[in-house]
Structure formats: C-alpha cells, structure tokens
Design an enzyme around this catalytic site. Structure first.
Site, PDB file in Angstrom:
ATOM      1  N   GLU A 115       7.701   2.428 -16.612  1.00  0.00           N
ATOM      2  CA  GLU A 115       6.754   2.464 -15.620  1.00  0.00           C
ATOM      3  C   GLU A 115       7.037   3.609 -14.579  1.00  0.00           C
ATOM      4  OE1 GLU A 115       4.272  -1.589 -15.926  1.00  0.00           O
ATOM      5  OE2 GLU A 115       5.492  -1.248 -14.044  1.00  0.00           O
ATOM      6  N   HIS A 230      -1.743   0.528  -4.014  1.00  0.00           N
ATOM      7  CA  HIS A 230      -1.805   1.166  -5.501  1.00  0.00           C
ATOM      8  C   HIS A 230      -2.459   2.241  -5.752  1.00  0.00           C
ATOM      9  CE1 HIS A 230      -1.517   1.126  -9.872  1.00  0.00           C
ATOM     10  NE2 HIS A 230      -0.609   0.087  -9.846  1.00  0.00           N
ATOM     11  N   ARG A 273       5.133   4.652  -6.077  1.00  0.00           N
ATOM     12  CA  ARG A 273       3.881   4.325  -5.717  1.00  0.00           C
ATOM     13  C   ARG A 273       3.457   4.926  -4.419  1.00  0.00           C
ATOM     14  NH1 ARG A 273       3.123  -2.027  -7.775  1.00  0.00           N
ATOM     15  NH2 ARG A 273       2.989  -1.508  -9.711  1.00  0.00           N
ATOM     16  N   HIS A 333      -2.388  -3.524  -2.240  1.00  0.00           N
ATOM     17  CA  HIS A 333      -1.762  -4.011  -3.625  1.00  0.00           C
ATOM     18  C   HIS A 333      -0.647  -5.169  -3.256  1.00  0.00           C
ATOM     19  CE1 HIS A 333      -0.948  -4.479  -7.594  1.00  0.00           C
ATOM     20  NE2 HIS A 333       0.273  -4.265  -7.624  1.00  0.00           N
ATOM     21  N   ARG A 368       7.915  -1.186  -2.899  1.00  0.00           N
ATOM     22  CA  ARG A 368       8.181  -1.760  -4.374  1.00  0.00           C
ATOM     23  C   ARG A 368       8.159  -1.048  -5.412  1.00  0.00           C
ATOM     24  NH1 ARG A 368       5.572  -4.743  -7.930  1.00  0.00           N
ATOM     25  NH2 ARG A 368       3.532  -4.754  -7.109  1.00  0.00           N
TER      26      ARG A 368
END
Length: 541
Positions: A115, A230, A273, A333, A368
């Site tokens: 990811e 997000h 992100r 998010h 994060r």
C-alpha cells in the site's frame, strides 16, 4: 477479582476484553451497536506486519519502522514505533489463534500486498478488501465462546455516557440511564471523531464520545489537530476506495486525464495519504481514480476478485472501475490525535486506559501509515490488559510531553450537530488558515446555543471539534496532515517534528463516584442477543 470495563467493541476493545478474559480478569464490554459499527469492521486494506514471508522477500521491521516515521512527518515517537512494528508478526499470530482466516499465498503463507508509503508488500488481508469485517467476525465469535463459558460479559446494546471519578482516578462508567458500573480500571476503546465531519469515509459516524469522556475526566489530549483525510472517497457511491487499489497500480488523473501526482511527489500515487489528499483536493477540475493499469496487467475480472467489497459498492451506484475511472475526493478518515497514553496504554488519569483510535500513542505522528490502525488496535488492547495484570493501572501514564495547555470550553453551549459537521468540513479540512479556524471556534461555541432544548451539556462532537480547532490554531505551521495554507512551508509556532501540542481541561466535570448505584447497570442477555443478530447482518454486507 479485578473488574475491568471496556467501552467500545471495535478491534481494540474486543482485543482487550478477550485478553482480559483469558487472563482471568472479570471483564464487561459495552458497545451500543453490537460490535457491528466500528471503524475496525469497515477497514478494507489490511493489517501491516513484517511476517516471515516478508522477511524472506527482503522486507524488515526496520523498514516498517522507517516507513511509519517518514509517513508521520517524523513526528512519531521512535521508541513506540519500533515496539509496535516489532510485535506486529506476533499480533498476526494472535489473531490467527483467535480464528482469523487470512488470504493465502500460493505456498500457503499469509498473502501480502503493498500500500501507499510502504517500501514493501507487508499488508495481510482477509476476503480481498474486507479485512476488518473478516477479523471482527472471527474475534467476536471467539469472544462469544468465552461468554458462553462465563468468562466474559458482552453488552451489545449499551454505551458509556461518562466516566466515574473519585479522588482523581477513574472508578467506573456512567450509563445513559444513570446506572453505574464500577470497575478497578476502565478501558476506553470507542474510537475516533468521524461524527464531527459530514464528509467522512465511515458509514457509521463515531460521536467522539471517547474524546469527550476523557476530556471531562481531566485527561490530557495530544495532537488533536492531526486529522487524516483519505484521498480516494467516492461521493457518488458513498464509499472509500481502498489504498490497496493504488498499491496494485491504479493511478489518479485530473479533468484533462493527466497524472497530477507525478509532479507533486516522486512516489506519485504511493506517497503518504496527506500528500495525496492535498493533491486530490487541488487537482484541476477534480480527480479520478483510474484502474486501467491493473486491468491491463492482471486481466478482466481481477478487480472483482481482489476487491469484491469496493466492486459491489460501486456497482450499487452504477459505477465500475473496470469500465472507467471513478471520481474521488478527500474525506475525513482517521484521527492521529487522541487521549495521550504511554506504552502501557495509561492516560494521565489513574485507572483510565485508552486504546485504538481513541488513544494518541505516538505511533502515527502527524499522518498515519496505511494499515497501521488495526495493528495499533491489537497492540494497545493487549498492552492495557498487561498493565492491569501487573497491577500498575492505578498509576498515571508516564508521558514525555510538554506541559498541557489549559483550554476553557463552555459546555453550556455548542452548535447543533449538523452545524458542527458543516463547520468542520469547511474550516477543519485538508487546508486550514488562521481566519477560518477563528471563525470555526466562534461558530462552534455560540452563546445560548445547545445541541437540543433542555440539554445541559454540549455534544461530544462539539467538544471534539473545538479541541481540533484549538490545537490547529496553536500549530501555526504545517506538519503532516495539518496543512496551514497561510503559513505553509514555515516553522512558526513550534510546528517541528517532535513538538506536540497537548491540551487539558482545567475544570474536569466527570461524574463524581461518591454514592451508591447499580453495579450491573442493566441486563446482560439482551445485549448478547443483539450482538448475535446485528453482527451477522453487518458482516454479510
């Protein structure tokens, strides 16, 4: 026997409850949605861990640590990051022991994918893109077995309304009907602040009760300004499109069909992100997620097999990534901030342990890293129980943070919920500035206004929104997910990695536990039945 009350039935809360039951602790778990509406159960991507298979492929715990710190804008606690990343493979084994069935690689090992912002494939997953549901289904089934054995009490129709405090220590939980459950320790595990925002990835808005309950009890909160957005939320489908799509090769395009992330970061769509969210928000004419590269490489039908949850959600809205790009936008998010805790899950209030997204451990820093949330949930849940087992739960957490800033919040007023969400979307989003933050604070705390007629206290969402706005105003420079457009690129206001803004309520208002009351606080059987019924329906989605 030690009695522990866990508030919240996501992965962190269930982990704490199961571990406590297995350790012989008397434990009660409260969750008013029958463990079916947490952020955990909605998690798509996976669980980050460097497994033996990952090591064999060239990955390392050191790389996971470095990626976590880098994604967090070097604002994380290096010791905490190292401890949690080092334990990740063991946590995968614990979840496996509790019944989790991971997607498997051809050799039978746990399948791993990559990811954004990860240097290697280290994301374990279940059901393609239904990891949270798969884990929660297995873990809850194990918890129900423990309840059948009389080792655990699950109340799936009750929530905590406040903390009981005596002599500065948490001594139990107040229920909405006024009943009290006394305990030797309380574990707050009721999640983040998604309910503060109108535009959010969560299908079940979290009312921010953990933040408000801890605030009212006098606990220190940290990094409240650090809210993650997000980058790939489909407003048409009302559904988040998992990070793993970009890990598999999906790209982002603007209205002209150009891959705008190439000009913003050398990692392009695989940047952290916060970087991608700002790129999507600023994209000329909007942004679209294009999965054509995946289809070309993997062939027709792969998207439906690998991402069945996303495929079904898009199909319900008449969309199909295999046929063409899907419009996306940033949406709230995750909350990197929360109740400040040490590595033993202890807050600054003795007897109050905080786990999962409700906590601020120092793992995430200012942003994060993808799929580190489920990892943190398990780690902190286990840490809380270990603290209770050692008898150190009545010690205040040992935090290496600056003295907290006392913040006065008038609980006699506060904007109604819909207004809170409108303000948060407009003023507390991807881009912020001083003028907008000051307007937000004025609008969030209007004199004479309250959530509902006769309500003596502001809502949890109103409290949390004001804490976010206050911390965002104090941090005058940009750092990670906190982006100040009026001072972007500067280092004003101590916005340096490692400099953490902490807040405290100078006048705690938690319920004073001096009188009698119901120890049980309600009936046990109704909660269990609702867990059986509601959970079965939710995980089938």
């Amino acid at each position: 026997m030690t009695h522990l009350v866990v508030v919240g039935g996501g992965l962190a809360g269930l982990t704490a409850a199961i571990a406590a039951a297995e350790a012989g602790v008397d434990v009660t778990l409260l969750d008013d949605a029958a463990c079916a509406a947490s952020a955990s159960v909605q998690a798509q991507g996976g669980f980050s861990a460097v497994t033996a298979a990952g090591v064999a492929a060239g990955d390392s715990v050191g790389s996971h640590v470095a990626d976590t710190l880098e994604a967090g804008a070097l604002h994380g606690d290096a010791a905490v990051v190292a401890a949690i990343c080092s334990a990740a493979a063991d946590h995968v084994a614990t979840l496996t022991r509790w019944g989790t069935v991971w997607d498997a690689a051809p050799d039978g090992s746990v399948a791993l994918t990559r990811e954004a912002a990860h240097a290697a494939a280290r994301i374990a997953h279940c059901g393609g893109d239904a990891t949270g549901a798969g884990i929660i289904q297995a873990v809850l089934r194990h918890a129900l077995r423990l309840e059948d054995e009389g080792r655990l009490e699950l109340r799936g129709d009750q929530r905590g309304a406040g903390l009981l405090v005596q002599a500065g220590a948490a001594t139990g939980v107040l229920l909405p009907d006024g009943a009290r459950i006394r305990a030797d320790a309380v574990v707050l595990a009721s999640g983040g602040i998604s309910g503060v925002y109108a535009t959010r990835t969560s299908r079940h808005p979290n009312p921010a009760d953990a933040a408000a309950m801890a605030w009212r009890a006098g606990a220190v909160l940290a990094d409240a300004e650090m809210v993650q957005f997000h980058p790939t939320y489909s407003a048409e489908a009302g559904f988040m499109l998992t990070e793993a799509l970009r890990g598999e090769g999906a790209v982002l395009r603007d209205a002209d069909g150009q891959r705008f992330m190439l000009a913003l970061d050398e990692r392009a769509e695989l940047a952290p992100r916060d970087v991608v969210a700002r790129g999507v928000a600023a994209a000329q004419g909007g942004a679209w997620l294009d999965a054509a590269p995946i289809v070309e490489r993997r062939g027709p039908g792969f998207l439906a097999r690998r991402f069945p949850t996303v495929t079904a959600a898009l199909e319900r809205a008449g969309l199909d990534l295999e046929r063409g790009p899907v419009a996306v936008r940033p949406a709230q998010h995750y909350w990197m901030g929360g109740v400040a805790v040490d590595q033993h899950a202890r807050s600054t209030v003795p007897g109050l342990l905080v786990v999962g997204e409700a906590s601020r451990t120092g793992l995430h820093g200012a942003n994060r890293l993808a799929s580190n949330s489920l990892l943190e949930a398990v780690h902190t849940g286990l840490a809380a129980v270990a603290t209770v087992g050692s008898g150190r739960h009545l010690e205040a957490g040992s935090l290496a943070l600056a003295d907290p800033l006392p913040v006065e919040l008038d609980e006699g007023c506060g904007a109604p919920l819909q207004a809170v969400r409108t303000i948060a979307d407009a003023r507390l989003g991807v881009d912020r500035d001083e003028a907008g933050l000051r307007v937000a604070l004025r609008e969030l705390e209007r004199p004479g206004q309250s959530e509902a007629p006769g309500n003596a206290r502001a809502s949890s969402e109103s409290i949390a929104a004001r804490l976010v706005a206050t911390a965002a105003l104090y941090r005058e420079g940009s750092l990670g997910a906190h982006h100040r457009v009026d001072t972007a690129g500067t280092d004003r206001g101590g916005a340096r990695p490692g400099s953490t803004i902490t807040l405290i309520n100078p006048h705690p208002t938690a319920q004073n536990d001096l009188h009698g009351g119901s120890q049980n606080g309600g009936q046990h059987s109704t909660g269990r039945n609702s867990i059986h019924q509601t959970h079965t329906k939710e995980v089938a989605r």
